[in-house]
Structure formats: C-alpha cells, structure tokens
Motif scaffolding. Structure first.
Motif, PDB file in Angstrom:
ATOM      1  N   UNK A 377       0.836  -1.202   0.000  1.00  0.00           N
ATOM      2  CA  UNK A 377       0.000   0.000   0.000  1.00  0.00           C
ATOM      3  C   UNK A 377       0.873   1.255   0.000  1.00  0.00           C
ATOM      4  N   UNK A 378       1.912   1.252   0.842  1.00  0.00           N
ATOM      5  CA  UNK A 378       2.815   2.409   0.884  1.00  0.00           C
ATOM      6  C   UNK A 378       3.576   2.580  -0.425  1.00  0.00           C
ATOM      7  N   UNK A 382       3.639   5.682  -2.884  1.00  0.00           N
ATOM      8  CA  UNK A 382       4.901   6.308  -3.305  1.00  0.00           C
ATOM      9  C   UNK A 382       4.963   6.440  -4.825  1.00  0.00           C
ATOM     10  N   UNK A 383       4.530   5.391  -5.550  1.00  0.00           N
ATOM     11  CA  UNK A 383       4.535   5.456  -7.011  1.00  0.00           C
ATOM     12  C   UNK A 383       3.616   6.570  -7.514  1.00  0.00           C
ATOM     13  N   UNK A 384       2.449   6.705  -6.869  1.00  0.00           N
ATOM     14  CA  UNK A 384       1.519   7.750  -7.292  1.00  0.00           C
ATOM     15  C   UNK A 384       2.121   9.141  -7.070  1.00  0.00           C
ATOM     16  N   UNK A 410       8.787  10.646   3.991  1.00  0.00           N
ATOM     17  CA  UNK A 410       8.047  10.006   5.078  1.00  0.00           C
ATOM     18  C   UNK A 410       7.619   8.591   4.690  1.00  0.00           C
ATOM     19  N   UNK A 411       7.126   8.445   3.448  1.00  0.00           N
ATOM     20  CA  UNK A 411       6.720   7.111   2.995  1.00  0.00           C
ATOM     21  C   UNK A 411       7.912   6.173   2.926  1.00  0.00           C
ATOM     22  N   UNK A 417      10.754   0.902   7.864  1.00  0.00           N
ATOM     23  CA  UNK A 417      10.335   0.350   9.147  1.00  0.00           C
ATOM     24  C   UNK A 417       9.533  -0.935   8.955  1.00  0.00           C
ATOM     25  N   UNK A 418       8.629  -0.912   7.982  1.00  0.00           N
ATOM     26  CA  UNK A 418       7.816  -2.103   7.734  1.00  0.00           C
ATOM     27  C   UNK A 418       8.673  -3.262   7.245  1.00  0.00           C
TER      28      UNK A 418
END
Length: 580
Positions: A377-378, A382-384, A410-411, A417-418
């Motif tokens: 999802x992140x 980020x791509x968008x 931030x992303x 972290x993920x």
C-alpha cells in the motif's frame, strides 16, 4: 318520464332531507375511523421494524478479535447471514408503513377535506331550495287570505247596497254611494282572485320544480358523492392488502436466505476449524518402556517416561526436572499449562513465543502477510506521488515538485520500518519452522533412542535427568557417566558411593542471564518459582515449547515460562543443548 328517471335514486327520499344529512355525516365519520385504523397499523409496522432492527444490531458481531475468531465457523457465519436477512426483513415492514402512509392515509386525509366541502355545498343548496319553496308557500297563503277577505267585504257591500236600495226613506245619493261601494268591493275581490290564481299557478310550478328537479338533482349529487366515498373506501381496503402482497416476494427471499444460511452450516468443517485453530504442534510422548529393576546397574530407563528415574532419591532442595505437558494433573484436577492458557486467552509477547509451534507459525505468517500488504500500500502511494512529481516537473504551473518530497521521504521511512518488521518476523518464522519436528524426525528420534538404550544404558539414565519439557534429552553426557561401561559389575558394598557419584552430574554452562517480568509460582514438577524483577542465569534457552531453563544457585534450577522472563544471551555462548 320523471318517475322512470328517478328510479332507485335518492329522489324518493326527498322528504327525508334531515335523515340523509345524518347518513352522509356518518359516512364521513366512517372514513375518519378507517383512516385512524390504517394510521395505527402503520405505527405498529414502524415500531415492529424498529425493534427488529435493534435486535439485529444488538447481536451483530463487535469489532474485536473474539468475534473475528468466531467468523471462521460456518454456524457463526450462518447466524450473521440470518441477522443481515432479518435486517432486510425489517426494511420490508418499513416499506409497508411508508406505503400505507403515502397511498392510504395521505390520500384519505385529502379526500376527507374535499368530501366535507362537497357535502356542505350540496346541503347548502338543498336548504336554500327548501327556504325558497317555504317562502313561496307563505306568499301563496297571504294571497289566499287577502282574496278571502276581499270576497267577504264584497258580499257585505252588496248586501248593504241592496238594503239601501229597498229602503224608501233613503235618499238617492246614499243609494248611489252604496252601489259604488259594492262595485268597488267586487272589483277588489276580482283583483285578489286574479292575484291568488296567478300566484297559485306560479307556486305549483315552483313546487313541482322543487320536488321533481331541484331536490332530485341535489340528492343525486349527494348520492354520487356517497357512492364515490364508498368506492374510495373499497379501493383503500384493496390497497391495504396489496401493500402487504407487494413485499411478500422480498420477504420470501429474506426467509430463503435464512434457510440457505442454515443449510450451509457444516459441522465437520467447524470441527476441522477447531483443530486448525488450537493445533499446538507438540508431539505426544512415545511409548513407556519397561524398566528392569531386577538388575541394578543394567536397567534402562525410557526417555519418554513421564516419571523421573531418580524420583525416589532426590537431593534436598532438589533439582527435580519432570516433563511438562499441556495438561498437568494437580491434586486430582487437570489444569492447563501456562503457554496453552496464553494461547486461548490471546495474550503474549510480540514474537508469539508463548504459543505452541504450530500456532506460533500461523500467527507469524499472518503478521508477515499483514505487513506485506501495508508495504504494498505504501509503495503504491509512493509510485503515485512519484508520478505526480514528474507531472509537476514537466508542468511547473500545476504545482511545486519540492512540495511532494517531504511526503515521499516520510513514505520511504515507513517502508523501511515495515521491511525491518517483516525481516524480524521472518527470522522468527524461520526459527519456528527450523525447530518444528517432522514425521521423519520423530522416527529418527525413536531409532536413536533404541540405539542409545542398547549401547549405553547408564548414559540414558543420566540423559533422562536433563530432559526438557517436550520430552527430548540432550546429547551432552556426564563425564563420570562416560567412564562407566556396560559390562563392569557393580559391587554391592559400594552402592552408596556409586549413588553419590551418580548424582553429581556435570553442571550445565551458563549461556546468559534473564530478568523475571512477572512472578511465577512453580508448583509443577521440574519448574522453579521466581519473583518479579529477579535476575537468574540461563542454562538452556527456549526450544519452541515455551519454556526456558534457568538457575538461581548451584542447587536450584528449573524451567520457567519463556513469556515470563526477558533473556539476555551472551554473544560467545554456544547455546543450549540441542535436541535429537
């Protein structure tokens, strides 16, 4: 023709004007009573639908882990489907209430106003016609009385003239005067007669028109009004039934949905789900071997025995180390082991170390899948943003490319972290999968057991003293035990010395320290009680069974739940003893 036209109409009741007025008033009251009946029925449907919706909402699953676990079972899913269908069922009763209000209550309310206005108009015309004919009748009576009076006056004047004319003593002038008076009275009587005759003719015409035209027309309108009222009531009663009939197909579908949900319940699938949910991954103990106490030195002890081979000869303050199974007998009661209880209650550390291997593997895999979805999802976000930044670079008038950089940074940090979390959970998952025994491992363990029993029976006896809670033993042997050979006879006179020598097993090395996070009362055999915050030495780390072996001093050691302590392993430690 008039009688044929009248037929069965209300014209026959032209003399029952007041009764018809009462009847039409009763008709209006009947419409009002029926409207009130439909309104109360609509309120009942509304309240019933509200109560059904509240009931469905009350038993809807809450957003918590317990309800999510229940949703795995077909019976719980069927109940949820029943609640949803019941909610739709309540909606149909709301539709009934709405249709009753819009198609009957509102229509009859408007119709009642029009009906009252029309009735008032018709009876006003009827009263006006009645007053007119009564006024004509009074005028006719007045003409009749005047004609009668004039006739009597003419007769008296004629008699007076004749009397004066026969009297010889009366002057000619008086006779002439009486004659003129008699002629005048006769003329007045003739005029009154003509007036009375003409007005009588006029009254008869008006009376005929009143009773055969005016009143019949008014009563005909009242009859039509009453018939329309009755017809409207009939239509509303039909609509009353049709409103229910219109929702029957949808209500039937709701009931069919409840039936289909009930038929979809699979007891076998629910039973399998219970097994899948609570499968621990622990292997059951092997068969208990025969222990020959006839020959003191050559007896063999089963590795899988539930009792300690030295239970009859423990040291004071003992290092009792028995097996720990999920279900433990304590004072004739069967209680759950701590890690199994934690499994059921759903509490425990982040790495799910309090769970059995199989359950821990499932939890870790689920956590990894959840983190992977978050990462994806992140990355999509980020791509968008990257595409948006490219658009801003190509078309600066659309926006500032630098405004997107903080969000991209931030992303990126969030993704890192993920990914770190995923690596951490994957490491724990690899550890669990590496420790979980397979069937071939079990066979190998049993064959190794038989070989060990045949070759080093005394060694087995020592190995049993260091059994871990899952029933396996360590390969590390006591130095004194290795010096004893199977073929050496044991002198009976030296038995006490041998027992003392046998009891002094090699002390296990320390591989780290731990701090007790919670107090633990070690009531079961093989465990050790610890106080919160107490520092202990770790001599054997958790091997996937939820227990860690610790030591307080040279004479006190045992197992504690891994979730109760925080372990600090030494970097140069070789690790705990390995299992076969």
């Amino acid at each position: 023709m008039i009688e044929e036209r009248m037929g069965d109409c209300w014209s026959y009741t032209k003399d029952q004007f007041d009764n018809l007025e009462k009847h039409t008033q009763w008709g209006i009251e009947f419409v009002e009573r029926y409207t009130k009946f439909v309104k109360e029925r609509s309120e009942i449907e509304t309240n019933y639908a509200k109560q059904i919706r509240n009931l469905s909402k009350k038993y809807q699953p809450k957003k918590n882990s317990r309800e999510e676990e229940e949703s795995k079972y077909t019976s719980c899913r069927a109940f949820l489907s029943t609640l949803n269908e019941l909610n739709d069922y309540a909606g149909q009763h709301e539709v009934i209430a709405e249709n009753l209000t819009s198609q009957i209550i509102s229509e009859l309310s408007r119709y009642l106003q029009d009906l009252k206005t029309e009735r008032k108009s018709h009876f006003h015309d009827g009263r006006k016609a009645q007053q007119h004919i009564e006024s004509s009748w009074k005028q006719l009576e007045s003409c009749k009385r005047r004609f009668e009076r004039d006739c009597k006056e003419a007769d008296r004047a004629q008699q007076y003239f004749e009397k004066m004319d026969a009297d010889i003593n009366v002057t000619k002038a008086d006779v002439e005067k009486a004659r003129q008076q008699a002629q005048m009275r006769h003329q007045m009587a003739t005029d009154s007669k003509n007036d009375y005759s003409s007005y009588l003719q006029k009254f008869n015409q008006e009376q005929n028109e009143h009773y055969y035209t005016v009143i019949p027309n008014i009563f005909q309108k009242l009859q039509e009004m009453e018939e329309k009222r009755i017809e409207r009531i009939g239509v509303c009663m039909k609509t009353f039934a049709e409103v229910d009939r219109q929702v029957l197909p949808i209500v039937g579908k709701c009931l069919d949905g409840m039936t289909k949900a009930a038929e979809a319940i699979e007891p076998n699938a629910d039973s399998k789900q219970v097994v899948e949910s609570y499968k621990s991954g622990f292997e059951p103990p092997g068969e208990v071997d025969f222990e020959d106490y006839g020959q003191a030195m050559k007896r063999t002890v089963s590795e899988t025995s539930l009792s300690n081979s030295r239970e009859g000869k423990e040291k004071p303050g003992g290092k009792s180390k028995g097996k720990l199974w999920p279900f433990i007998k304590n004072k004739n009661k069967i209680t759950l082991n701590s890690h199994v209880r934690n499994l059921i209650e759903g509490s425990g550390p982040e790495d799910f170390s309090h769970l059995p291997p199989e359950q821990r593997r499932k939890k870790l895999q689920g956590k990894i899948d959840e983190l992977s979805k978050d990462i994806q999802k992140e990355m999509d976000q980020r791509d968008a943003l990257t595409k948006m930044k490219d658009v801003y670079v190509k078309n600066p008038q659309m926006g500032d490319p630098a405004s997107v950089d903080p969000r991209l940074s931030e992303i990126g940090q969030t993704i890192e972290k993920l990914q770190f979390e995923v690596q951490k959970f994957e490491g724990w998952l690899a550890e669990v999968e590496g420790r979980m025994p397979s069937k071939s491992d079990t066979n190998r363990r049993q064959s190794g057991l038989y070989e060990t029993q045949n070759s080093t029976p005394v060694g087995n006896n020592c190995a049993q003293d260091r059994e871990s809670p899952d029933g396996s033993y360590t390969e590390e042997q006591n130095s004194e035990t290795q010096q004893v050979k199977a073929n050496i006879p044991i002198p009976t006179s030296s038995t006490p010395e041998f027992d003392d020598e046998f009891d002094d097993e090699e002390t296990l090395p320390t591989i780290g320290t731990c701090k007790a996070l919670y107090p633990f009362e070690g009531h079961n055999e093989g465990t050790i009680s610890v106080a919160e915050g107490e520092l202990l030495y770790v001599i054997e780390e958790d091997k996937g069974d939820g227990w860690t072996r610790v030591r307080r001093n040279e004479d006190e050691e045992g197992y504690v739940p891994s979730s109760y302590v925080e372990v600090f392993l030494e970097t140069n430690a070789k690790g705990a003893m390995t299992y076969i």
